[in-house]
Design a protein around this motif. Structure first.
Motif, PDB file in Angstrom:
ATOM      1  N   ALA A   1       0.116   0.540   3.913  1.00  0.00           N
ATOM      2  CA  ALA A   1      -0.344  -0.851   3.894  1.00  0.00           C
ATOM      3  C   ALA A   1      -1.693  -0.972   3.188  1.00  0.00           C
ATOM      4  O   ALA A   1      -1.941  -1.950   2.460  1.00  0.00           O
ATOM      5  N   GLU A   2      -2.573   0.007   3.377  1.00  0.00           N
ATOM      6  CA  GLU A   2      -3.857   0.008   2.683  1.00  0.00           C
ATOM      7  C   GLU A   2      -3.647   0.004   1.165  1.00  0.00           C
ATOM      8  O   GLU A   2      -4.304  -0.744   0.430  1.00  0.00           O
ATOM      9  N   TYR A   3      -2.736   0.843   0.706  1.00  0.00           N
ATOM     10  CA  TYR A   3      -2.416   0.903  -0.725  1.00  0.00           C
ATOM     11  C   TYR A   3      -1.827  -0.414  -1.212  1.00  0.00           C
ATOM     12  O   TYR A   3      -2.210  -0.939  -2.278  1.00  0.00           O
ATOM     13  N   ALA A   4      -0.905  -0.990  -0.458  1.00  0.00           N
ATOM     14  CA  ALA A   4      -0.267  -2.242  -0.866  1.00  0.00           C
ATOM     15  C   ALA A   4      -1.284  -3.378  -0.962  1.00  0.00           C
ATOM     16  O   ALA A   4      -1.260  -4.182  -1.911  1.00  0.00           O
ATOM     17  N   VAL A   5      -2.177  -3.449   0.007  1.00  0.00           N
ATOM     18  CA  VAL A   5      -3.199  -4.497  -0.009  1.00  0.00           C
ATOM     19  C   VAL A   5      -4.150  -4.297  -1.188  1.00  0.00           C
ATOM     20  O   VAL A   5      -4.542  -5.267  -1.863  1.00  0.00           O
ATOM     21  N   ALA A   6      -4.507  -3.051  -1.468  1.00  0.00           N
ATOM     22  CA  ALA A   6      -5.376  -2.785  -2.618  1.00  0.00           C
ATOM     23  C   ALA A   6      -4.705  -3.247  -3.915  1.00  0.00           C
ATOM     24  O   ALA A   6      -5.369  -3.811  -4.796  1.00  0.00           O
ATOM     25  N   PHE A   7      -3.399  -3.021  -4.032  1.00  0.00           N
ATOM     26  CA  PHE A   7      -2.676  -3.483  -5.214  1.00  0.00           C
ATOM     27  C   PHE A   7      -2.702  -5.010  -5.295  1.00  0.00           C
ATOM     28  O   PHE A   7      -2.993  -5.585  -6.353  1.00  0.00           O
ATOM     29  N   ALA A   8      -2.399  -5.668  -4.194  1.00  0.00           N
ATOM     30  CA  ALA A   8      -2.350  -7.132  -4.194  1.00  0.00           C
ATOM     31  C   ALA A   8      -3.719  -7.734  -4.494  1.00  0.00           C
ATOM     32  O   ALA A   8      -3.820  -8.758  -5.192  1.00  0.00           O
ATOM     33  N   GLU A   9      -4.770  -7.134  -3.978  1.00  0.00           N
ATOM     34  CA  GLU A   9      -6.118  -7.643  -4.251  1.00  0.00           C
ATOM     35  C   GLU A   9      -6.463  -7.502  -5.725  1.00  0.00           C
ATOM     36  O   GLU A   9      -7.146  -8.368  -6.292  1.00  0.00           O
ATOM     37  N   ARG A  10      -5.997  -6.434  -6.349  1.00  0.00           N
ATOM     38  CA  ARG A  10      -6.334  -6.200  -7.750  1.00  0.00           C
ATOM     39  C   ARG A  10      -5.489  -7.044  -8.699  1.00  0.00           C
ATOM     40  O   ARG A  10      -5.980  -7.530  -9.726  1.00  0.00           O
ATOM     41  N   TYR A  11      -4.214  -7.218  -8.369  1.00  0.00           N
ATOM     42  CA  TYR A  11      -3.285  -7.820  -9.331  1.00  0.00           C
ATOM     43  C   TYR A  11      -2.672  -9.140  -8.859  1.00  0.00           C
ATOM     44  O   TYR A  11      -1.768  -9.661  -9.516  1.00  0.00           O
ATOM     45  N   GLY A  12      -3.157  -9.674  -7.741  1.00  0.00           N
ATOM     46  CA  GLY A  12      -2.533 -10.859  -7.162  1.00  0.00           C
ATOM     47  C   GLY A  12      -2.507 -12.080  -8.065  1.00  0.00           C
ATOM     48  O   GLY A  12      -1.663 -12.963  -7.891  1.00  0.00           O
ATOM     49  N   ASP A  13      -3.395 -12.149  -9.037  1.00  0.00           N
ATOM     50  CA  ASP A  13      -3.367 -13.287  -9.960  1.00  0.00           C
ATOM     51  C   ASP A  13      -2.177 -13.212 -10.914  1.00  0.00           C
ATOM     52  O   ASP A  13      -1.767 -14.226 -11.471  1.00  0.00           O
ATOM     53  N   LEU A  14      -1.643 -12.000 -11.103  1.00  0.00           N
ATOM     54  CA  LEU A  14      -0.563 -11.798 -12.063  1.00  0.00           C
ATOM     55  C   LEU A  14       0.750 -11.365 -11.418  1.00  0.00           C
ATOM     56  O   LEU A  14       1.811 -11.544 -12.012  1.00  0.00           O
ATOM     57  N   VAL A  15       0.670 -10.771 -10.235  1.00  0.00           N
ATOM     58  CA  VAL A  15       1.863 -10.228  -9.572  1.00  0.00           C
ATOM     59  C   VAL A  15       2.007 -10.888  -8.213  1.00  0.00           C
ATOM     60  O   VAL A  15       1.150 -10.723  -7.341  1.00  0.00           O
ATOM     61  N   THR A  16       3.089 -11.628  -8.017  1.00  0.00           N
ATOM     62  CA  THR A  16       3.302 -12.331  -6.750  1.00  0.00           C
ATOM     63  C   THR A  16       4.608 -11.949  -6.069  1.00  0.00           C
ATOM     64  O   THR A  16       4.850 -12.361  -4.936  1.00  0.00           O
ATOM     65  N   ASP A  17       5.454 -11.138  -6.723  1.00  0.00           N
ATOM     66  CA  ASP A  17       6.768 -10.790  -6.174  1.00  0.00           C
ATOM     67  C   ASP A  17       6.790  -9.302  -5.809  1.00  0.00           C
ATOM     68  O   ASP A  17       6.534  -8.450  -6.670  1.00  0.00           O
ATOM     69  N   TYR A  18       7.133  -9.017  -4.561  1.00  0.00           N
ATOM     70  CA  TYR A  18       7.017  -7.660  -4.055  1.00  0.00           C
ATOM     71  C   TYR A  18       8.259  -7.227  -3.280  1.00  0.00           C
ATOM     72  O   TYR A  18       8.829  -8.011  -2.512  1.00  0.00           O
ATOM     73  N   THR A  19       8.623  -5.972  -3.473  1.00  0.00           N
ATOM     74  CA  THR A  19       9.569  -5.283  -2.602  1.00  0.00           C
ATOM     75  C   THR A  19       8.764  -4.234  -1.834  1.00  0.00           C
ATOM     76  O   THR A  19       8.330  -3.238  -2.432  1.00  0.00           O
ATOM     77  N   PRO A  20       8.527  -4.447  -0.542  1.00  0.00           N
ATOM     78  CA  PRO A  20       7.684  -3.501   0.200  1.00  0.00           C
ATOM     79  C   PRO A  20       8.236  -2.080   0.214  1.00  0.00           C
ATOM     80  O   PRO A  20       7.474  -1.115   0.091  1.00  0.00           O
ATOM     81  N   VAL A  21       9.556  -1.930   0.393  1.00  0.00           N
ATOM     82  CA  VAL A  21      10.195  -0.611   0.391  1.00  0.00           C
ATOM     83  C   VAL A  21      11.550  -0.756  -0.284  1.00  0.00           C
ATOM     84  O   VAL A  21      12.392  -1.524   0.186  1.00  0.00           O
ATOM     85  N   ASN A  22      11.768  -0.033  -1.356  1.00  0.00           N
ATOM     86  CA  ASN A  22      13.093  -0.044  -1.970  1.00  0.00           C
ATOM     87  C   ASN A  22      14.030   0.861  -1.183  1.00  0.00           C
ATOM     88  O   ASN A  22      13.695   2.005  -0.882  1.00  0.00           O
ATOM     89  N   GLU A  23      15.196   0.355  -0.833  1.00  0.00           N
ATOM     90  CA  GLU A  23      16.241   1.124  -0.154  1.00  0.00           C
ATOM     91  C   GLU A  23      15.731   1.931   1.036  1.00  0.00           C
ATOM     92  O   GLU A  23      15.843   3.156   1.095  1.00  0.00           O
ATOM     93  N   PRO A  24      15.168   1.258   2.036  1.00  0.00           N
ATOM     94  CA  PRO A  24      14.648   2.011   3.179  1.00  0.00           C
ATOM     95  C   PRO A  24      15.699   2.855   3.889  1.00  0.00           C
ATOM     96  O   PRO A  24      15.374   3.922   4.428  1.00  0.00           O
ATOM     97  N   MET A  25      16.969   2.439   3.883  1.00  0.00           N
ATOM     98  CA  MET A  25      17.961   3.257   4.569  1.00  0.00           C
ATOM     99  C   MET A  25      18.304   4.511   3.773  1.00  0.00           C
ATOM    100  O   MET A  25      18.668   5.535   4.365  1.00  0.00           O
TER     101      MET A  25
END
Length: 425
Positions: free
Chosen positions: A123-147
């Motif tokens: 979550a720390e990594y994800a938030v750091a990404f969103a803080e840096r790129y949130g003006d340009l990136v708004t669509d996220y998949t938190p975990v691809n294929e968790p199963m």
């Protein structure tokens, strides 16, 4: 057409592509690291690769962050390469749908997903990404294929942390689930309602002897395919078919209550479906453990399987759905045929009132099979021909991208505004 400002509510069928982004960086005796960006030469050719996607008529690209590279040690991030990629997305006007976790953890995180701090670290990594790129990136998949994560890392013992059985399944499902919840909550705190979440999991179908000696196992597997999504969306209660498995595997009441009390919901539910491998066959008198080590045979379920998994996801979660991965590993003519067949099936579903909002061919260019990890053969021996562009060795260690008729077909389908319900520009 609706009045919502969300892309998935505009009434259109959106066409996108993906770049294979599996990362399993840990290695040891008999195991090589997997970094698909390294294998496919994407680190060097990202500028061209994103241009190929945009030129093929894609409006979005599912693209993953190499977490282990950008997070080389606790508390420190290196965004240099990602900065350049995100700038290229903006230059092209191509919408990134970002896979924050597509397998693999940083090398310094001992026991990987089983580390007690994994949920907070991801979550720390994800938030750091969103803080840096949130003006340009708004669509996220938190975990691809968790199963698939849970199976390969927690049941088959195939990838780190090499867990097995119901205890391994429970450890993986709850760890991934907690990280998933904390990631989505953290990004929402940063971006508010600007954030869109596309949850994605693999479709898992079963055929053959499903009502005979394998009946109980098949019934469990059909529910298990949704387990992590059910956890994070707050659907696991005392009546859930697998709550007993989770409790027996080590999940206590407090853990299950935590998920139930703070569900995170998808804006769009993504389904990955490959017609020739997504349906496993059970045979009377034959028993397989599953996975690459002991695979079950598969059958080509075609568009019938595709329709089933998309409608099941929409009915189960009550949100719009999209096909987030599909392809066939085959000569170009077969890929073209599946493109036509699968798009036609989705357009039919839409005509019947189903909320299918996206179609994703995966990948833009070929990829390498995960069996590369346990092999000593050169990467060429593991090539999967499934892209719009073929990968061709250039003789110097790099890979050229060779356009195929699949790219032309994709562009024709993706840019047919009338058929896709899109208002002309």
């Amino acid at each position: 057409m609706t009045t919502s400002d969300r892309w998935y509510d505009d009434g259109a069928l959106h066409f996108g592509l993906g770049i294979e982004d599996t990362f399993v960086p840990q290695h040891g005796p008999g195991e090589r690291a997997i970094d698909e960006y390294e294998l496919t030469d994407h680190y060097r050719r990202y500028h061209e690769d994103l241009g190929l996607a945009a030129g093929a008529g894609a409006t979005f690209l599912r693209w993953g962050v190499p977490w282990y590279r950008v997070h080389p040690e606790p508390g420190r991030f290196d965004w240099d390469w990602v900065d350049r990629v995100v700038a290229r997305f903006a230059e092209l006007g191509l919408r990134p749908v970002v896979d924050l976790l597509h397998y693999g953890t940083p090398l310094w995180l001992e026991r990987q997903f089983a580390h007690p701090d994994y949920p907070k670290v991801v979550a720390e990594y994800a938030v750091a990404f969103a803080e840096r790129y949130g003006d340009l990136v708004t669509d996220y998949t938190p975990v691809n294929e968790p199963m698939i994560h849970a199976l390969f890392c927690g049941v088959y013992g195939y990838w780190p942390p090499y867990l097995t059985g119901d205890t391994g399944l429970t450890t993986m499902a709850t760890a991934l689930g907690e990280g998933f919840v904390r990631t989505q909550q953290g990004i929402t705190d940063v971006l508010g309602r600007r954030a869109t979440f596309v949850h994605v999991d693999a479709s898992m179908r079963y055929a053959g002897d499903v009502d005979g000696e394998h009946r109980a196992q098949v019934a469990r597997l059909r529910e298990q395919a949704y387990l992590v999504e059910d956890l994070v969306t707050g659907r696991v209660d005392d009546a859930h078919p697998l709550v007993g498995v989770l409790r027996a595997g080590g999940a206590d009441d407090a853990t299950l209550a935590w998920f139930a009390e703070q569900p995170v919901l998808p804006d769009v539910m993504g389904v990955n479906y490959y017609p020739r491998i997504s349906t496993e066959v059970f045979e009377e008198g034959v028993h397989h453990g599953g996975g690459f080590a002991d695979p079950r045979p598969t059958l080509d379920a075609g568009t019938g399987g595709l329709v089933e998994v998309l409608t099941a996801a929409e009915d189960r979660y009550g949100v719009p759905v999209m096909l987030t991965e599909t392809a066939v590993t085959a000569p170009a003519a077969d890929r073209v045929a599946w493109l036509h067949e699968s798009v036609a099936a989705i357009r039919t579903l839409r005509a019947l009132g189903r909320r299918v909002v996206g179609y994703t061919w995966w990948p833009v260019f070929d990829m390498y099979e995960w069996t590369y990890r346990h092999s000593t053969a050169p990467r060429a021996d593991h090539l999967l021909t499934m892209g719009l562009w073929d990968l061709v060795e250039d003789g110097t260690g790099g890979l050229d991208r060779r356009r195929t008729p699949v790219a032309d077909t994709f562009r024709a389908l993706a840019t047919d505004d009338a058929a896709n319900g899109r208002a002309p520009a």
